[in-house]
Design a protein around this motif. Structure first.
Motif, PDB file in Angstrom:
ATOM      1  N   ASP A 160       0.830  -1.214   0.000  1.00 34.43           N
ATOM      2  CA  ASP A 160       0.000   0.000   0.000  1.00 34.43           C
ATOM      3  C   ASP A 160       0.865   1.265   0.000  1.00 34.43           C
ATOM      4  N   PHE A 161       1.937   1.242   0.778  1.00 35.01           N
ATOM      5  CA  PHE A 161       2.832   2.399   0.840  1.00 35.01           C
ATOM      6  C   PHE A 161       3.510   2.612  -0.511  1.00 35.01           C
ATOM      7  N   LEU A 162       3.942   1.533  -1.139  1.00 26.03           N
ATOM      8  CA  LEU A 162       4.576   1.616  -2.449  1.00 26.03           C
ATOM      9  C   LEU A 162       3.607   2.198  -3.476  1.00 26.03           C
ATOM     10  N   ALA A 163       2.366   1.732  -3.459  1.00 22.13           N
ATOM     11  CA  ALA A 163       1.364   2.230  -4.402  1.00 22.13           C
ATOM     12  C   ALA A 163       1.119   3.722  -4.192  1.00 22.13           C
ATOM     13  N   ALA A 164       1.038   4.132  -2.928  1.00 23.05           N
ATOM     14  CA  ALA A 164       0.827   5.551  -2.619  1.00 23.05           C
ATOM     15  C   ALA A 164       2.029   6.375  -3.056  1.00 23.05           C
ATOM     16  N   ALA A 165       3.225   5.824  -2.887  1.00 23.58           N
ATOM     17  CA  ALA A 165       4.447   6.521  -3.288  1.00 23.58           C
ATOM     18  C   ALA A 165       4.508   6.675  -4.803  1.00 23.58           C
ATOM     19  N   GLN A 166       4.102   5.643  -5.509  1.00 22.19           N
ATOM     20  CA  GLN A 166       4.123   5.695  -6.976  1.00 22.19           C
ATOM     21  C   GLN A 166       3.056   6.634  -7.526  1.00 22.19           C
ATOM     22  N   ALA A 167       2.012   6.877  -6.735  1.00 20.68           N
ATOM     23  CA  ALA A 167       1.008   7.865  -7.138  1.00 20.68           C
ATOM     24  C   ALA A 167       1.590   9.273  -7.072  1.00 20.68           C
ATOM     25  N   ILE A 168       2.584   9.449  -6.209  1.00 20.17           N
ATOM     26  CA  ILE A 168       3.273  10.740  -6.081  1.00 20.17           C
ATOM     27  C   ILE A 168       4.375  10.851  -7.131  1.00 20.17           C
ATOM     28  N   ALA A 169       5.165   9.780  -7.257  1.00 22.02           N
ATOM     29  CA  ALA A 169       6.261   9.746  -8.230  1.00 22.02           C
ATOM     30  C   ALA A 169       6.331   8.335  -8.803  1.00 22.02           C
ATOM     31  N   PRO A 170       5.931   8.148 -10.042  1.00 18.29           N
ATOM     32  CA  PRO A 170       5.890   6.813 -10.649  1.00 18.29           C
ATOM     33  C   PRO A 170       7.219   6.068 -10.601  1.00 18.29           C
ATOM     34  N   ALA A 184       3.106   7.685   7.695  1.00 16.59           N
ATOM     35  CA  ALA A 184       2.500   7.208   8.943  1.00 16.59           C
ATOM     36  C   ALA A 184       1.165   6.518   8.710  1.00 16.59           C
ATOM     37  N   ASP A 185       0.452   6.895   7.647  1.00 15.17           N
ATOM     38  CA  ASP A 185      -0.831   6.256   7.348  1.00 15.17           C
ATOM     39  C   ASP A 185      -0.659   4.768   7.049  1.00 15.17           C
ATOM     40  N   TYR A 186       0.552   4.382   6.679  1.00 18.65           N
ATOM     41  CA  TYR A 186       0.845   2.981   6.356  1.00 18.65           C
ATOM     42  C   TYR A 186       1.753   2.335   7.408  1.00 18.65           C
ATOM     43  N   GLY A 187       2.030   3.089   8.490  1.00 17.48           N
ATOM     44  CA  GLY A 187       2.823   2.547   9.590  1.00 17.48           C
ATOM     45  C   GLY A 187       4.316   2.783   9.487  1.00 17.48           C
ATOM     46  N   PHE A 188       4.741   3.650   8.561  1.00 21.59           N
ATOM     47  CA  PHE A 188       6.166   3.875   8.344  1.00 21.59           C
ATOM     48  C   PHE A 188       6.626   5.263   8.795  1.00 21.59           C
ATOM     49  N   VAL A 189       7.913   5.337   9.130  1.00 20.31           N
ATOM     50  CA  VAL A 189       8.574   6.617   9.406  1.00 20.31           C
ATOM     51  C   VAL A 189       9.896   6.637   8.650  1.00 20.31           C
ATOM     52  N   LEU A 190      10.342   7.832   8.279  1.00 23.44           N
ATOM     53  CA  LEU A 190      11.687   7.955   7.706  1.00 23.44           C
ATOM     54  C   LEU A 190      12.645   7.746   8.869  1.00 23.44           C
ATOM     55  N   ARG A 191      13.365   6.656   8.852  1.00 16.16           N
ATOM     56  CA  ARG A 191      14.119   6.207  10.032  1.00 16.16           C
ATOM     57  C   ARG A 191      15.262   7.131  10.423  1.00 16.16           C
ATOM     58  N   PHE A 192      15.981   7.651   9.437  1.00 22.75           N
ATOM     59  CA  PHE A 192      17.172   8.438   9.757  1.00 22.75           C
ATOM     60  C   PHE A 192      17.018   9.871   9.248  1.00 22.75           C
ATOM     61  N   ALA A 193      16.338  10.669  10.060  1.00 21.81           N
ATOM     62  CA  ALA A 193      16.096  12.069   9.707  1.00 21.81           C
ATOM     63  C   ALA A 193      17.366  12.897   9.904  1.00 21.81           C
ATOM     64  N   SER A 194      17.436  14.023   9.215  1.00 22.09           N
ATOM     65  CA  SER A 194      18.645  14.854   9.253  1.00 22.09           C
ATOM     66  C   SER A 194      18.916  15.447  10.625  1.00 22.09           C
ATOM     67  N   ASP A 195      17.866  15.642  11.436  1.00 22.42           N
ATOM     68  CA  ASP A 195      18.043  16.268  12.753  1.00 22.42           C
ATOM     69  C   ASP A 195      18.066  15.250  13.893  1.00 22.42           C
ATOM     70  N   LYS A 196      18.190  13.964  13.572  1.00 17.29           N
ATOM     71  CA  LYS A 196      18.146  12.935  14.608  1.00 17.29           C
ATOM     72  C   LYS A 196      19.405  12.071  14.671  1.00 17.29           C
ATOM     73  N   SER A 197      20.465  12.484  14.025  1.00 15.38           N
ATOM     74  CA  SER A 197      21.682  11.664  14.012  1.00 15.38           C
ATOM     75  C   SER A 197      22.288  11.511  15.406  1.00 15.38           C
ATOM     76  N   SER A 198      22.036  12.479  16.302  1.00 14.07           N
ATOM     77  CA  SER A 198      22.584  12.380  17.658  1.00 14.07           C
ATOM     78  C   SER A 198      21.967  11.214  18.428  1.00 14.07           C
ATOM     79  N   SER A 199      20.726  10.859  18.111  1.00 11.68           N
ATOM     80  CA  SER A 199      20.081   9.724  18.797  1.00 11.68           C
ATOM     81  C   SER A 199      20.195   8.437  17.994  1.00 11.68           C
ATOM     82  N   THR A 200      20.205   8.526  16.666  1.00 13.67           N
ATOM     83  CA  THR A 200      20.275   7.311  15.847  1.00 13.67           C
ATOM     84  C   THR A 200      21.708   6.877  15.573  1.00 13.67           C
ATOM     85  N   GLY A 201      22.641   7.832  15.567  1.00 14.54           N
ATOM     86  CA  GLY A 201      24.025   7.528  15.244  1.00 14.54           C
ATOM     87  C   GLY A 201      24.262   7.361  13.757  1.00 14.54           C
ATOM     88  N   VAL A 202      23.240   7.692  12.959  1.00 16.33           N
ATOM     89  CA  VAL A 202      23.330   7.529  11.504  1.00 16.33           C
ATOM     90  C   VAL A 202      22.959   8.844  10.833  1.00 16.33           C
TER      91      VAL A 202
END
Length: 258
Positions: free
Chosen positions: A109-119, A202-220
């Motif tokens: 479902d997430f892939l289909a929604a993403a492809q609706a935004i950018a094929p 989030a509507d499909y249960g996903f988050v962008l795991r490694f955000a630009s402002d979260k490297s201090s907590s993720t280490g990535v």
């Protein structure tokens, strides 16, 4: 006659004194009652304020999704501080990658929604075994050392850790992570497309795991293609409060949601 007038004056004088006394007493009673009412009003206001503060505190705590615990399967934390052995999830293949079967429909479902935004959006990677992750990590280290011969093995490994994880530290082994982008190169997708994906993930249960402002907590460092399944309620809460998975799990533990 003079004596009668004198008594009349006395009587009138006494009546005047009595009237004044009654007036003074009335004023005193009024002041006492007013003071009591004022004090009572103050107490009521203080009680109301305390109740409001308690209610707000309770509301803040109840803001967390009901029934969620840090130990839930979809919140499993795998990183360099949480090295994990092979997890062997039951897998389902989708467009050439494998994911934990429990999230297969969410991925579709997430892939289909993403492809609706950018094929051009497509899946790049999903589940990776610990053994394969070790091979991949070592290949990146070799590439870094070849590109810069001055790097030691340890230095090259530290550099690679900013975009790839050692064996046992990559959440791709959970089957709950996918790499999805319009291109096959990290951080080269159209930023506007990525932002639109973040808005619906989030509507499909996903988050962008490694955000630009979260490297201090993720280490990535920032990764525009790495999406992690955490469940719809968790994803919406994390997105609303701008929390990394590390921060969210720590919050749940702090609230006794073990």
């Amino acid at each position: 006659m003079q004596e009668k007038i004198s008594w009349g004056r006395v009587l009138r004088h006494r009546k005047g004194i009595l009237a004044v006394a009654v007036l003074v007493l009335g004023v005193a009673i009024f002041l006492v009652l007013s003071t009591h009412e004022s004090r009572q009003a103050t107490k009521n206001a203080q009680a109301s304020l305390a109740s409001s503060v308690t209610t707000s505190s309770s509301s803040a705590q109840s803001d967390l999704p009901a029934g969620v615990k840090a130990s839930d399967w979809d919140l499993v934390l795998v990183n360099r501080d949480h090295i994990t052995s092979e997890m062997n999830p039951e897998l389902t293949e989708i467009d050439g990658i494998s994911v934990d079967s429990r999230i297969a429909q969410n991925v579709r479902d997430f892939l289909a929604a993403a492809q609706a935004i950018a094929p051009e959006e497509h899946l790049i990677s999903g589940y990776r075994s610990v053994a394969y992750q070790e091979e991949l990590f070592n290949s990146y280290v070799a590439q870094e050392m070849a590109a810069d011969p001055s790097l030691t093995q340890a230095q090259a490994e530290e550099k690679v850790k900013t975009y790839s994880q050692p064996a046992g530290a990559s959440e791709h082994m959970t089957g709950l992570a996918i790499d999805m982008s319009t291109v096959n190169s990290l951080n080269e997708s159209d930023p506007n497309v990525v932002e639109r994906l973040k808005a619906i993930a989030a509507d499909y249960g996903f988050v962008l795991r490694f955000a630009s402002d979260k490297s201090s907590s993720t280490g990535v460092g920032y990764e525009d293609w790495h999406w992690r399944y955490v469940g719809v309620a968790n994803a919406k809460y994390m997105t609303q409060h701008n929390l990394s998975l590390e921060e969210y799990v720590a919050l749940l533990q702090k609230e006794g949601r073990q």
